[in-house]
Scaffold this motif. Structure first.
Motif, PDB file in Angstrom:
ATOM      1  N   ASP A 171       0.773  -1.273   0.167  1.00 39.88           N
ATOM      2  CA  ASP A 171       0.039  -0.080   0.027  1.00 39.88           C
ATOM      3  C   ASP A 171       0.791   1.301  -0.070  1.00 39.88           C
ATOM      4  OD1 ASP A 171      -2.368  -1.379  -0.093  1.00 39.88           O
ATOM      5  OD2 ASP A 171      -2.883  -1.204   2.153  1.00 39.88           O
ATOM      6  N   LYS A 172       1.937   1.293   0.397  1.00 42.38           N
ATOM      7  CA  LYS A 172       3.195   2.391   0.283  1.00 42.38           C
ATOM      8  C   LYS A 172       3.907   2.458  -0.915  1.00 42.38           C
ATOM      9  CE  LYS A 172       4.611   4.116   3.889  1.00 42.38           C
ATOM     10  NZ  LYS A 172       4.410   5.764   4.764  1.00 42.38           N
ATOM     11  N   GLY A 173       3.721   1.424  -1.799  1.00 40.56           N
ATOM     12  CA  GLY A 173       4.325   1.675  -3.175  1.00 40.56           C
ATOM     13  C   GLY A 173       5.525   0.829  -3.158  1.00 40.56           C
ATOM     14  N   VAL A 174       6.131   0.381  -2.118  1.00 41.94           N
ATOM     15  CA  VAL A 174       7.541  -0.220  -2.355  1.00 41.94           C
ATOM     16  C   VAL A 174       7.399  -1.531  -2.809  1.00 41.94           C
ATOM     17  CG1 VAL A 174       9.292  -1.457  -0.773  1.00 41.94           C
ATOM     18  CG2 VAL A 174       8.134   0.736   0.073  1.00 41.94           C
ATOM     19  N   LEU A 175       6.043  -2.208  -2.900  1.00 39.50           N
ATOM     20  CA  LEU A 175       6.177  -3.554  -3.557  1.00 39.50           C
ATOM     21  C   LEU A 175       4.959  -3.417  -4.491  1.00 39.50           C
ATOM     22  CD1 LEU A 175       6.313  -6.127  -0.600  1.00 39.50           C
ATOM     23  CD2 LEU A 175       8.048  -5.211  -2.037  1.00 39.50           C
ATOM     24  N   GLY A 176       5.019  -4.276  -5.718  1.00 37.80           N
ATOM     25  CA  GLY A 176       3.950  -4.244  -6.694  1.00 37.80           C
ATOM     26  C   GLY A 176       3.860  -5.632  -7.349  1.00 37.80           C
ATOM     27  N   VAL A 177       2.976  -5.641  -8.243  1.00 40.32           N
ATOM     28  CA  VAL A 177       2.780  -6.929  -9.195  1.00 40.32           C
ATOM     29  C   VAL A 177       3.071  -6.480 -10.499  1.00 40.32           C
ATOM     30  CG1 VAL A 177       1.444  -8.726  -9.726  1.00 40.32           C
ATOM     31  CG2 VAL A 177       1.062  -7.851  -7.525  1.00 40.32           C
ATOM     32  N   GLY A 178       4.060  -7.132 -11.155  1.00 38.79           N
ATOM     33  CA  GLY A 178       4.297  -7.081 -12.758  1.00 38.79           C
ATOM     34  C   GLY A 178       3.807  -7.926 -13.613  1.00 38.79           C
ATOM     35  N   GLU A 179       4.212  -7.800 -14.663  1.00 38.18           N
ATOM     36  CA  GLU A 179       3.776  -8.850 -15.860  1.00 38.18           C
ATOM     37  C   GLU A 179       4.233 -10.152 -15.308  1.00 38.18           C
ATOM     38  OE1 GLU A 179       2.089  -8.035 -18.505  1.00 38.18           O
ATOM     39  OE2 GLU A 179       2.293  -5.997 -18.387  1.00 38.18           O
TER      40      GLU A 179
END
Length: 303
Positions: A229-237
């Motif tokens: 939620d802080k934008g440190v982690l995400g989900v990519g292709e």
């Protein structure tokens, strides 16, 4: 005047589902200052750095000057600006705001209402939080703006403002889909039969029309939910973990829990359960994830 409704309906620049929480952040900051200091005006030059930090940490990835909400919040009827020359904002120019001694504060009618009805401040703050940020960030945002949380506002009022009601079955459906394991690290702790430290995270935030559907959810441990939620982690292709290059952590724990996740495939969901929808993944990458992703972490060679 329904000040809670007015807080929920702040006019924000919008284009599709683009996040623009600049006005809500300024209003939360002003409510926190009012709670502590009552009637003091906020001189732009004195609060500019505070507002920059809030926008950098809780705003969207693209940077925006705090001069914009400082000037534009006036149009919502909750904020006024005066300069050394008298009433009225000089505009969104940073130099002009500084040079004219521009100072903002809550409008007199709102200040009077807050003194007359102390619980109003907490209700306004909660609605601003609900309408613009995920629950995982609410406590730390209150701390960041200096707000002492009030008792929870009446549920019916919160729902009438939010217009939508969360689906209480969302958590159980998402955790089941991921077999009660964190999709990033695989953590699966329990006390007896009860999972502990596992949460259902919205990929596209509920406050921005994210549905309570499994394809908009991830089962995450508490740490990775906060970092997501802080934008440190995400989900990519390819449903692989993204780690922001802006994240800095040198300890073995930081490397193991964050940086070494880069490029790792998600754990789950189980066969037959819907994976994260591409449209929700794209929204999170554009509106929440900060900076560029790190290169995929190379796993150590087997001995």
């Amino acid at each position: 005047m329904n000040w809670v409704e007015r807080a929920a309906e702040l006019r924000q620049w919008s284009k599709g589902a683009v996040r623009a929480p600049h006005k809500p952040l300024l209003l939360l900051y002003a409510l926190g200052r009012f709670q502590r200091e009552d009637d003091d005006a906020l001189r732009y030059g004195a609060v500019e750095e505070d507002l920059k930090r809030l926008l950098a940490e809780y705003g969207p990835p693209h940077r925006t000057s705090p001069a914009y909400p400082f000037h534009h919040l006036v149009s919502d009827g909750v904020w006024e600006v005066r300069t050394d020359r008298g009433a009225g904002s000089p505009g969104t120019g940073v130099r002009e705001l500084r040079a004219t001694g521009a100072a903002g504060r809550l409008v007199p009618e709102l200040r009077a209402a807050l003194r007359r009805e102390p619980s109003l401040l907490g209700r306004m703050a909660q609605v601003l939080l609900d309408a613009n940020f995920p629950p995982s960030l609410h406590d730390e945002l209150c701390e960041a703006v200096g707000l002492v949380p009030e008792p929870e506002p009446d549920v019916s009022e919160r729902l009438s403002v939010a217009r939508r009601q969360r689906d209480p079955r969302m958590r159980e459906r998402v955790l089941t889909a991921y077999e009660y394991r964190c999709a990033f690290c695989g953590y699966d702790g329990r006390i007896g039969a009860v999972p502990v430290g596992l949460e259902a995270a919205h990929v596209r935030w509920w406050a921005f029309d994210g549905p309570d559907d499994v394809d908009n959810g991830l089962c995450l441990c508490s740490l990775h939910h906060k970092l997501f939620d802080k934008g440190v982690l995400g989900v990519g292709e390819g449903d692989r973990v993204l780690v922001s290059q802006r994240f800095v952590g040198h300890s073995p724990a930081a490397r193991a829990q964050v940086t070494e996740l880069s490029g790792r495939p998600l754990v789950g969901p189980q066969p037959g359960a819907a994976p994260v929808a591409a449209r929700h993944r794209a929204w999170h990458t554009a509106q929440v994830f900060h900076g560029d992703p790190r290169p995929a972490h190379a796993a150590p060679s087997p001995a």
